[in-house]
Each structure stands twice: as C-alpha cells, then as structure tokens.
Motif scaffolding. Structure first.
Motif, PDB file in Angstrom:
ATOM      1  N   HIS A 152      -0.371  -6.026   2.415  1.00 15.30           N
ATOM      2  CA  HIS A 152      -1.705  -6.392   2.901  1.00 15.30           C
ATOM      3  C   HIS A 152      -2.192  -7.645   2.174  1.00 15.30           C
ATOM      4  CE1 HIS A 152      -2.622  -2.855   5.328  1.00 15.30           C
ATOM      5  NE2 HIS A 152      -2.108  -2.092   4.381  1.00 15.30           N
ATOM      6  N   CYS A 168      -1.793   3.401   6.687  1.00 14.39           N
ATOM      7  CA  CYS A 168      -2.793   3.696   5.645  1.00 14.39           C
ATOM      8  C   CYS A 168      -4.213   3.500   6.164  1.00 14.39           C
ATOM      9  CB  CYS A 168      -2.536   2.856   4.393  1.00 14.39           C
ATOM     10  SG  CYS A 168      -3.312   1.229   4.396  1.00 14.39           S
ATOM     11  N   CYS A 224       0.859  -1.194   0.000  1.00 13.73           N
ATOM     12  CA  CYS A 224       0.000   0.000   0.000  1.00 13.73           C
ATOM     13  C   CYS A 224       0.894   1.242   0.000  1.00 13.73           C
ATOM     14  CB  CYS A 224      -0.906  -0.032   1.223  1.00 13.73           C
ATOM     15  SG  CYS A 224      -0.040   0.328   2.759  1.00 13.73           S
ATOM     16  N   CYS A 279      -1.429  -0.508  10.251  1.00 15.03           N
ATOM     17  CA  CYS A 279      -0.789   0.159   9.113  1.00 15.03           C
ATOM     18  C   CYS A 279      -1.177   1.639   9.087  1.00 15.03           C
ATOM     19  CB  CYS A 279      -1.212  -0.500   7.807  1.00 15.03           C
ATOM     20  SG  CYS A 279      -0.361   0.203   6.386  1.00 15.03           S
ATOM     21  N   ALA A 291       1.860   3.072   2.243  1.00 10.86           N
ATOM     22  CA  ALA A 291       2.753   3.178   3.405  1.00 10.86           C
ATOM     23  C   ALA A 291       4.076   2.429   3.176  1.00 10.86           C
ATOM     24  CB  ALA A 291       2.061   2.631   4.647  1.00 10.86           C
TER      25      ALA A 291
HETATM   26 ZN   LIG Z   1      -1.427  -0.114   4.467  1.00  4.91          ZN
END
Ligand SMILES: [Zn+2]
Length: 405
Positions: free
Chosen positions: A251, A307, A244, A305, A246
């Motif tokens: 994920h 995100c 993602c 996370c 980040a």
């Molecule tokens: Zn993430």
C-alpha cells in the motif's frame, strides 16, 4: 484481517474518518494545487505549470521531472530555506553529465518517514521484541538511524548491525542478541539465512533493492513466515509503500505520493499494466517533485485488497525495465538452494561471476541456472564455500558491475 496500519496513519495525518478513493483523491488534488500555487507565487522550478488543476486526471498533461533536473536544479526546487534542511542525500549517478543528484529533507519530512516506518514495522514488530537492522548507519537522520528510531518508538530494541558484518560476526550477533526480526535488503537476508541458519529470526521487512520471487520464497521457506517488502526511493523520503497483513502488494502512502505508471513513450497506463513508476511527491516539504520518473518498473494492483484498505497497492518493483536486469539474474540463480551470494562483473574479455556456495558442483549448476543469459559471452565462474571472514558481495543495491568497479 486487520486493515493496513497505513490506513490508520493516513486517517490520523489527514484528520479524516474514512479513507475511500474519493477522499484520497480529494486530499491529493488539494495538496497538488497547493504546491502548484506556491510554485507560481515564488517563481520556483515549476513556475511554468498551471496554477491549479481541475482534476487529478489533468496531471498527465504536465511534463516529467528527470534525474538531470534533480542533478542541476535541486537548489531551485527547494521549497524551504537551507537552514530548515536536516539531511541531504546525494549520489554520483546522474546520466550523461556526471553532476550529483541531491535530495533534501526537512525535519517534518524525516518525521513522516519515521511514522511510515512505524506503520510498516508495526505489522511485524511488537513491544519487547528485538530487531536487527542491516541498513547503513551514517549519522544523524541516516537510514539506519531513522529505522532504529521507529523500532524504539514501537517499544522494541534495535540492534545496529549495518550492512558490512562478516558471516562470523553475524552468527555471533544472532547468538548473543537473539533478534526475532530482521530489517534489510532481500538478498542480504537470504545469504544470512543460508549461511547462519534461522536461529532466533522469525519475521523480516525487506527493502532497498528488488525482491525477486525466488529470493522472497527462499527467505520465507527458512524463516517460516511471509516477508514484509517495503518500497521507498530517496525522492519520496526513503519511505513509500508497505505490506499489510494480506501480503499481496504494498500500500502506497497516497497522501504523500501520487503514483502513475507510464509506458516507454510516457503515456499513462491503466491499473494492472506494468510500466515505469512516476511519482508526484505532494507530501514532501523540502523538495516536492512533480511527475518524477523513478526508473523503477511495476504495476498498480487492480483488485481491492482483502485487508479493506483502499490505498493503492504497488506490485514488486524492478529497476530499469524488465529485461536482463540483476533482479532477473537473482531470480534465476537463487533457485539454486545452496547458493549464498554472487557478484557479476562485465569486462571487455567477458563476464566474471564470483560466487559463494555451500553445495557440490556449483559452477555447473550456475551455468545451468543462467540458461540463455550471457550465451554470447565468454563466461568465467569462480566459486567457493563462504568463510566466516567473508561478507556479502554487495554492500548496497545489486547490479552488474563494470570491470574496475
Ligand atoms: Zn491491504
């Protein structure tokens, strides 16, 4: 920061507004119980298992599925009819018996694979961009073909390079097509960047093999951007976990795969601890597996996370444990900044390393970077500068080869 595109994809696939842990685990338990009930009803491969579990915590009571099971019982595991199968992948590596391991995919399985690729690639590909794909193209629903499909659906243009182009052909392709994104294996990308330079390339998604830290950093330094590693084994439909915005871990598509990490004795480890990844592929239509031991080692990142997505994240993966692997050697050797590629062969007489390097005194530097690896063996290193007619020294996953391979 935008949440992982996987979050939106899973919400859409499962028709839920929000993906918190409770929702994710409820989806997993429901799909797992549906699978168990189906297996009991049809007296399938998993017929001895309970018809339903009270909670996901009870999953660890069930036995593992192994490569041997897949090699010998894939037919019995198949949940759909043969006529619904669109693609079969098989290989000859199946431990002691030599039978080929086979995995089957239905049209829905392959469609969900393309959707996962779209979520992963959507983080770095934009409409109008040009993407070079260095995975093999092998006909309908092959890996390269599925990625190209995802690229096109994102409004971008795929360049079907495949894994076997020479450095000269790669240079010509970069000049002619001006791709801005690369999709392929990590060392393949690093070699390309070290021989041909960055040219028009700006971003990359890497998959298909371990991505050791020095390889990752080497690519990122030349590209000038963070890589997007992806993880997906054949058993989970060649598509599993994506990076993602980040850029910390990948994920997992948890509506498709339940992940456990186990120690050598098969006991489930808590989040944060490294062990073997075990998968239960509740989303696979043709060939769902219960507690399949992947032989890949990783850990589940324990922190939330940045995100905001609550789907579990896997750390980077290594094949076959932590010691003496090819990934460990790649980590050591690609710290040499002008090393382009190398190949290791083990024979009775000792170890042979063939390498391409752009720098001076490569043999001495390779010996130094190897440190204590192969300290007990007779080591021969043959190194030269890469020529335009040369190509990558491995066309697939990197491994220490036996003489004659
Ligand atoms: Zn993430």
């Amino acid at each position: 920061m935008n949440a992982s595109r996987l979050d939106a994809l899973v919400r859409e696939q499962e028709q839920v507004e929000r993906l918190d842990r409770e929702t994710i685990e409820a989806i997993q338990l429901k799909k797992l119980n549906r699978l168990l009930a189906k297996e009991r009803a049809r007296a399938g491969f998993y017929r001895e298992m309970p018809e339903r579990l009270q909670s996901l915590g009870r999953l660890s009571d069930l036995p593992f599925t192994t490569d041997e099971d897949l090699a010998h019982h894939a037919g019995a595991m198949l949940l759909t009819s043969q006529s619904e199968i669109r693609r079969v992948l098989s290989d000859a590596t199946s431990g002691t018996t030599g039978a080929a391991k086979r995995v089957f995919y239905s049209e829905n399985d392959l469609e969900r694979t393309v959707q996962l690729y779209m979520a992963g690639l959507g983080e770095l590909i934009f409409p109008g961009s040009v993407t070079m794909i260095a995975f093999p193209f092998s006909g309908a629903f092959g890996l390269g073909e599925l990625i190209a499909d995802a690229v096109e659906r994102l409004g971008a243009r795929p360049i079907k390079a495949g894994p076997r182009l020479s450095y000269g052909e790669l240079s010509a392709l970069l000049e002619k097509e001006r791709p801005d994104t690369f999709v392929g294996m990590p060392v393949q990308l690093l070699s390309l960047l070290r021989v041909c330079g960055r040219e028009s390339l700006r971003r990359a998604l890497v998959s298909g093999d371990a991505c050791p830290e020095t390889v990752l950093r080497g690519c990122e330094t030349i590209l000038g951007s963070s890589l997007f590693p992806h993880y997906g084994s054949r058993e989970m439909g060649m598509a599993g976990a994506i990076t993602c915005p980040a850029h910390v871990g990948m994920h997992l598509r948890e509506n498709h795969v339940i992940a456990e990490i186990v120690d050598r004795e098969g006991r489930v480890l808590p989040k944060g601890e490294t062990g073997e990844l075990v998968i239960t592929t509740i989303g696979m239509e043709a060939l769902p597996l219960i507690r399949y031991r992947t032989g890949d080692y990783t850990r589940i990142l324990p922190e939330p996370c940045p995100c905001g997505c609550e789907l579990l994240r896997l750390d980077s993966l290594r094949r076959g444990g932590e010691e003496g692997t090819m990934a460990e050697l790649d980590d050591a050797l690609f710290s040499i900044p002008d090393l382009v590629d190398y190949r290791i062969t083990k024979a009775d007489k000792g170890i042979l390393i063939r390498a391409f390097s752009l720098g001076a005194e490569p043999e001495r530097r390779i010996r130094k970077a190897l440190g204590s690896h192969f300290a007990q063996e007779k080591l021969t290193i043959k190194c030269r500068a890469p020529r335009l007619s040369d190509r990558a020294l491995y066309s697939g996953k990197r491994a220490i080869l036996r003489a004659g391979e």
